[in-house]
Design a protein around this motif. Structure first.
Motif, mmCIF file in Angstrom:
data_model
loop_
_atom_site.group_PDB
_atom_site.id
_atom_site.type_symbol
_atom_site.label_atom_id
_atom_site.label_comp_id
_atom_site.label_asym_id
_atom_site.label_seq_id
_atom_site.Cartn_x
_atom_site.Cartn_y
_atom_site.Cartn_z
ATOM 1 N N ASP A 32 35.095 40.971 35.386
ATOM 2 C CA ASP A 32 34.862 41.032 33.663
ATOM 3 C C ASP A 32 34.906 39.885 33.211
ATOM 4 O O ASP A 32 35.960 39.176 32.611
ATOM 5 N N SER A 33 33.817 39.021 32.896
ATOM 6 C CA SER A 33 33.513 37.749 32.447
ATOM 7 C C SER A 33 32.479 37.847 31.569
ATOM 8 O O SER A 33 31.343 38.509 31.635
ATOM 9 N N LEU A 34 32.488 36.688 30.478
ATOM 10 C CA LEU A 34 31.166 36.578 29.767
ATOM 11 C C LEU A 34 30.458 35.261 30.222
ATOM 12 O O LEU A 34 29.632 34.556 29.576
ATOM 13 N N ASP A 35 30.871 34.692 31.410
ATOM 14 C CA ASP A 35 30.428 33.426 32.038
ATOM 15 C C ASP A 35 29.709 34.086 33.402
ATOM 16 O O ASP A 35 30.305 34.597 34.178
ATOM 17 N N PRO A 36 28.223 33.823 33.691
ATOM 18 C CA PRO A 36 27.930 34.175 34.902
ATOM 19 C C PRO A 36 28.435 33.295 35.913
ATOM 20 O O PRO A 36 28.411 33.799 37.177
ATOM 21 N N GLU A 37 29.134 32.391 35.913
ATOM 22 C CA GLU A 37 29.619 31.412 36.813
ATOM 23 C C GLU A 37 30.785 32.112 37.441
ATOM 24 O O GLU A 37 31.355 31.808 38.670
ATOM 25 N N ASP A 38 31.492 33.019 36.787
ATOM 26 C CA ASP A 38 32.494 33.751 37.441
ATOM 27 C C ASP A 38 32.305 35.041 38.259
ATOM 28 O O ASP A 38 32.969 35.795 38.609
ATOM 29 N N GLY A 39 30.935 35.158 38.613
ATOM 30 C CA GLY A 39 30.483 36.320 39.503
ATOM 31 C C GLY A 39 30.908 36.218 40.899
ATOM 32 O O GLY A 39 31.157 34.912 41.569
ATOM 33 N N PRO A 40 31.059 37.227 41.613
ATOM 34 C CA PRO A 40 31.423 37.318 43.049
ATOM 35 C C PRO A 40 30.587 36.421 43.818
ATOM 36 O O PRO A 40 31.139 35.706 44.707
ATOM 37 N N SER A 41 29.303 36.435 43.556
ATOM 38 C CA SER A 41 28.583 35.774 44.532
ATOM 39 C C SER A 41 28.837 34.272 44.466
ATOM 40 O O SER A 41 28.666 33.373 45.461
ATOM 41 N N ARG A 42 29.277 33.598 43.147
ATOM 42 C CA ARG A 42 29.546 32.181 43.164
ATOM 43 C C ARG A 42 30.702 31.994 43.912
ATOM 44 O O ARG A 42 30.792 31.028 44.550
ATOM 45 N N PRO A 55 27.956 43.174 44.678
ATOM 46 C CA PRO A 55 26.791 42.816 43.715
ATOM 47 C C PRO A 55 27.434 42.158 42.528
ATOM 48 O O PRO A 55 28.565 42.286 42.228
ATOM 49 N N ASP A 56 26.936 41.193 41.833
ATOM 50 C CA ASP A 56 26.951 40.711 40.600
ATOM 51 C C ASP A 56 26.788 41.734 39.583
ATOM 52 O O ASP A 56 25.638 41.843 38.937
ATOM 53 N N THR A 57 27.658 42.741 39.218
ATOM 54 C CA THR A 57 27.326 43.851 38.529
ATOM 55 C C THR A 57 27.012 43.522 36.964
ATOM 56 O O THR A 57 26.148 44.258 36.327
ATOM 57 N N GLU A 58 27.377 42.467 36.655
ATOM 58 C CA GLU A 58 26.890 42.262 35.080
ATOM 59 C C GLU A 58 25.595 41.401 34.755
ATOM 60 O O GLU A 58 25.186 41.124 33.698
ATOM 61 N N GLY A 59 25.002 41.262 36.015
ATOM 62 C CA GLY A 59 23.649 40.460 35.980
ATOM 63 C C GLY A 59 23.928 38.911 35.718
ATOM 64 O O GLY A 59 24.921 38.486 35.643
ATOM 65 N N GLN A 60 22.723 38.201 35.509
ATOM 66 C CA GLN A 60 22.886 36.872 35.361
ATOM 67 C C GLN A 60 23.117 36.197 34.144
ATOM 68 O O GLN A 60 23.320 35.312 33.710
ATOM 69 N N ASN A 61 23.268 37.325 33.093
ATOM 70 C CA ASN A 61 23.621 36.789 31.811
ATOM 71 C C ASN A 61 24.972 37.314 31.515
ATOM 72 O O ASN A 61 25.541 36.976 30.423
ATOM 73 N N ALA A 62 25.523 37.638 32.376
ATOM 74 C CA ALA A 62 26.967 38.216 32.389
ATOM 75 C C ALA A 62 26.969 39.138 30.992
ATOM 76 O O ALA A 62 27.998 39.053 30.006
ATOM 77 N N ASP A 63 26.455 40.291 31.079
ATOM 78 C CA ASP A 63 26.376 41.412 30.190
ATOM 79 C C ASP A 63 27.706 42.189 30.365
ATOM 80 O O ASP A 63 27.650 43.281 30.814
ATOM 81 N N PHE A 64 28.843 41.539 30.147
ATOM 82 C CA PHE A 64 30.045 42.381 30.025
ATOM 83 C C PHE A 64 29.966 43.776 29.287
ATOM 84 O O PHE A 64 29.755 43.894 28.114
ATOM 85 N N GLY A 65 30.320 44.877 30.131
ATOM 86 C CA GLY A 65 30.575 46.219 29.482
ATOM 87 C C GLY A 65 29.299 46.934 29.369
ATOM 88 O O GLY A 65 29.427 48.099 28.839
#
Length: 452
Positions: A124-134, A167-177
């Motif tokens: 749950d983030s608006l920052d792509p750097e917080d994704g699980p893959s990172r 998966p990084d579910t929010e995509g690479q733009n961090a499309d939260f929600g």
């Protein structure tokens, strides 16, 4: 090997929990500044995330693997003996456009290629750097502490021989929600993982879906959209296990409005909706509302939860937009992301929901909405479960924890979710609570109203 890995990951999880608690005490502005700095640095230093081929993405089928790399699974920045395969793959964003995204496959400790769990993170983030893959690759950020904590849910899956897909579910733009995008990134992640020779998975590998909170949103939408978007994946799903589920975003916003802990999710959702669907909320906000949005533009749960006690929609909106339904982009976004309007899954499901939100400072009980776990509305989840029972043929199990809040439910939900999935993979009949689930709320779409 399995015991050694479990001990190592368990120690790292303990440290990650401490790090998350520390991060949650940081002020929103300073945390966002650090997050933004990390984002620009890491994005520039890791070309794996960029699709730079001359062939247009649109020419590839969803789920096509574009890049592959193998590395150790990191927890809190420390490498473990578990092998992680990361894939850049083609998917579809919230507006139906081709996009590239990243997923991680953690190889089974037993080498079994026939079973896998797609675990959707609640980062749950608006920052792509917080994704699980990172986090898996070793990067650390405040918001990225959450995927590290989630090792406590992943370790039991690995220990029981499952392959785990993250998966990084929010995509690479961090499309939260953006629930529908969470679904496509999840389903295309399964396609990619099943097609890559590096993962050991095959087009015959059976999958279960598992997730809590934001991960439940991804799991629920994936189960709902799979029959239409990815029927070949749907045919391999054994079921979905989810807890703390967001069903109707408009109801959530009214429930947490003015709450002590969760009210910061309201501006996070505004940013996520505007980013996902290309809308602009700024004309409807006052100076304070604009300031909050700027603070959370690249924020995560660690920046929002507990940092805006008592925040309300009215405090952020211009007087003529005191009713959020007078804001056209808002009504469009919440209706697009209302699970009550999505198709009914065709595979069995297990839904769990807390209902002691007062423990987390949410005391509201709005008419037609009721109570919840502090952020998610229990009546919405009951209504969704009953809807699935009425419109589908698959078994639906529902469990409500009346004395647990959102932070408390995972400790009891996770082992039950794993046991439920184990039974589905074993071919045992799925339990059903259909006919015994208490009544819930109306999940009808929101109706616009004129500005005052």
């Amino acid at each position: 090997m399995r015991k050694r890995t479990s001990r190592l990951l368990a120690a790292a999880v303990t440290a990650a929990l401490t790090a998350t608690a520390t991060a949650a005490t940081a002020g929103p502005a300073s945390a966002t500044a650090r997050s933004t700095a990390a984002r620009s640095t890491a994005a520039a230093s890791d070309p794996f995330y960029s699709y730079d081929d001359t062939t247009p993405l649109a020419s590839f089928a969803p789920g096509t693997v574009l890049k592959t790399r193998t590395l150790p699974y990191h927890v809190l920045g420390l490498p473990t003996p578990v092998t992680a395969v990361q894939l850049l793959y083609r998917t579809t964003d919230a507006q139906g456009r081709p996009a590239a995204n990243v997923t991680t496959v953690l190889r089974s400790l037993t080498g079994d290629s026939g079973r896998a769990v797609s675990y959707q993170s609640f980062y749950d983030s608006l920052d792509p750097e917080d994704g699980p893959s990172r986090a898996v690759a070793g990067n650390l950020s405040l918001g990225g502490a959450i995927p590290n904590v989630e090792a406590m849910y992943i370790v039991p899956l690995l220990a029981q021989g499952y392959n785990v897909v993250l998966p990084d579910t929010e995509g690479q733009n961090a499309d939260f929600g953006a629930g529908p995008e969470y679904a496509t990134t999840t389903l295309d992640s399964i396609r990619a993982a099943s097609a890559s020779p590096a993962t050991g998975l095959t087009p015959d590998t059976r999958f279960g879906l598992m997730g809590y909170s934001g991960g439940a949103v991804a799991s629920a939408w994936a189960a709902a959209l799979a029959p239409g978007y990815a029927p070949e994946v749907n045919a391999r799903l054994v079921g979905y296990a989810e807890g703390g589920l967001l069903v109707d975003p408009a109801h959530i916003n009214r429930y947490i409005d003015g709450s002590l802990v969760w009210s910061g999710i309201i501006p996070m959702a505004l940013v996520g909706a505007s980013r996902s669907y290309g809308t602009d909320p700024t004309p409807y906000l006052n100076d304070y509302g604009l300031s909050v949005l700027r603070q959370l533009e690249h924020g995560s749960l660690t920046d929002a939860v507990g940092h805006y006690p008592g925040l309300s929609w009215k405090a952020m909106a211009k007087p003529q937009y005191a009713d959020p339904n007078s804001v056209e982009p808002y009504v469009m976004a919440v209706n697009r992301t209302n699970l009550g309007s999505a198709p009914t899954p065709t595979v069995p499901g297990y839904l769990a929901q807390g209902n002691a939100g007062i423990l987390e400072g949410t005391f509201a009980n709005p008419a037609g909405i009721g109570t919840g776990d502090g952020v998610m509305v229990a009546g919405d989840v009951r209504a969704l479960a009953r809807q699935y029972c009425a419109t589908g043929t698959a078994a639906v199990a529902y469990q409500q924890y009346d004395f647990l809040s959102h932070f408390g439910v995972p400790a009891v939900w996770a082992p039950q979710a794993l046991a439920w999935l184990n039974d589905r993979f074993a071919g045992r009949p799925a339990p059903s609570d259909c006919g015994h689930i208490p009544a819930g709320n109306s999940l009808a779409p929101e109706q616009p109203v004129p500005a005052s």
